[in-house]
Design an enzyme around this catalytic site. Structure first.
Site, PDB file in Angstrom:
ATOM      1  N   TYR A   1      17.352   4.391 -80.625  1.00 14.51           N
ATOM      2  CA  TYR A   1      17.580   4.513 -82.060  1.00 14.51           C
ATOM      3  C   TYR A   1      16.288   4.355 -82.845  1.00 14.51           C
ATOM      4  CZ  TYR A   1      22.709   4.703 -82.505  1.00 14.51           C
ATOM      5  OH  TYR A   1      24.018   5.109 -82.497  1.00 14.51           O
TER       6      TYR A   1
ATOM      7  N   ASP B   1      27.398  -4.502 -79.584  1.00 14.95           N
ATOM      8  CA  ASP B   1      28.151  -4.466 -78.329  1.00 14.95           C
ATOM      9  C   ASP B   1      27.576  -3.419 -77.380  1.00 14.95           C
ATOM     10  OD1 ASP B   1      28.957  -2.541 -80.174  1.00 14.95           O
ATOM     11  OD2 ASP B   1      31.094  -2.667 -79.651  1.00 14.95           O
TER      12      ASP B   1
ATOM     13  N   ASP C   1      32.602 -12.564 -78.044  1.00 15.04           N
ATOM     14  CA  ASP C   1      32.468 -11.125 -78.260  1.00 15.04           C
ATOM     15  C   ASP C   1      33.585 -10.666 -79.187  1.00 15.04           C
ATOM     16  OD1 ASP C   1      32.077  -8.389 -78.112  1.00 15.04           O
ATOM     17  OD2 ASP C   1      32.953  -8.197 -76.101  1.00 15.04           O
TER      18      ASP C   1
END
Length: 244
Positions: free
Chosen positions: A91, A100, A5
């Site tokens: 979205y 993330d 990450d």
């Protein structure tokens, strides 16, 4: 396998084998962070890397070189999509949602039953609303508690901060522009607390609040309601995708 990450200032990793967590790694990019990551990767037994990254092109290129040297072609880079694992993005251009944030939503969906608010308090503070049905309702993006406005603009250098959609509505944003909020009259934590209060109308009364990121405890103290810190929320989402 390795779960990697890569945020704006920090890289974190988990090493998994036979379904069990074997070890973790975390470092900041400054002062040779990628070199430390490379040394750590050389010392673990893994043949595949799953990657979440919001790095700029220069640092991403350096990371790609490192990962190719270690894993060859066995690198899977996660990206935000319109729908996955029962979660549907708010979205209109789902690929523009930060990966993330998307992975944290996937992790949250498997962590709680019912509606929830997901807050990730890092160099930017993000807040997302998720219905128990899996429908993402949008959210907000604010500067982190120690992030200057100039640094915040650099993080989102692809965004036109003169765009009238920025801060132009009181509703959860369904695009990056609509989600960005800069309130000079409040600290970011105060604004997050106010948003949690005002956006409760979109969710059930018993909606859970999940927090992650380095400033999660500071945000938690500012919220006048029960909440839960889940530091590995992004990794939980990554695990779910990797298991498909």
């Amino acid at each position: 396998m390795i779960l990697l990450d890569c945020g704006n200032h920090q890289v974190k990793a988990q090493h998994w084998k036979d379904g069990a967590l074997q070890g973790t790694f975390a470092t900041r990019y400054r002062d040779g962070g990628l070199a430390r990551l490379e040394r750590w990767l050389q010392g673990v037994e893994a043949d595949h890397c799953y990657l979440s990254s919001v790095l700029d092109s220069e640092r991403q290129g350096e990371l790609d070189t490192c990962l190719e040297s270690r894993f060859g072609q066995n690198v899977t880079r996660f990206r935000a999509t319109g729908e996955a694992l029962g979660v549907k993005s708010a979205y209109g251009e789902p690929e523009r949602l930060g990966v993330d944030r998307w992975l944290a939503l996937l992790g949250a969906a498997a962590t709680v039953d019912g509606d929830c608010i997901v807050i990730d308090a890092g160099s930017a503070i993000t807040l997302d609303l998720l219905r128990g049905t899996g429908q993402h309702l949008g959210g907000a993006i604010l500067p982190g508690t120690n992030t200057t406005l100039d640094d915040f603009r650099r993080i989102f250098k692809h965004i036109d901060f003169d765009d009238p959609r920025i801060g132009g509505t009181g509703k959860p944003g369904g695009s990056t522009e609509a989600a960005i909020r800069i309130d000079y009259a409040q600290t970011p934590i105060e604004e997050v607390a106010n948003l949690v209060q005002s956006w409760r109308e979109y969710l059930s009364e018993d909606a859970s609040i999940l927090l992650a990121g380095g400033d999660a405890e500071s945000v938690q103290r500012a919220l006048d309601r029960p909440s839960r810190i889940v530091p590995d929320l992004v990794f939980r989402g990554m695990l779910r995708l990797a298991a498909q």
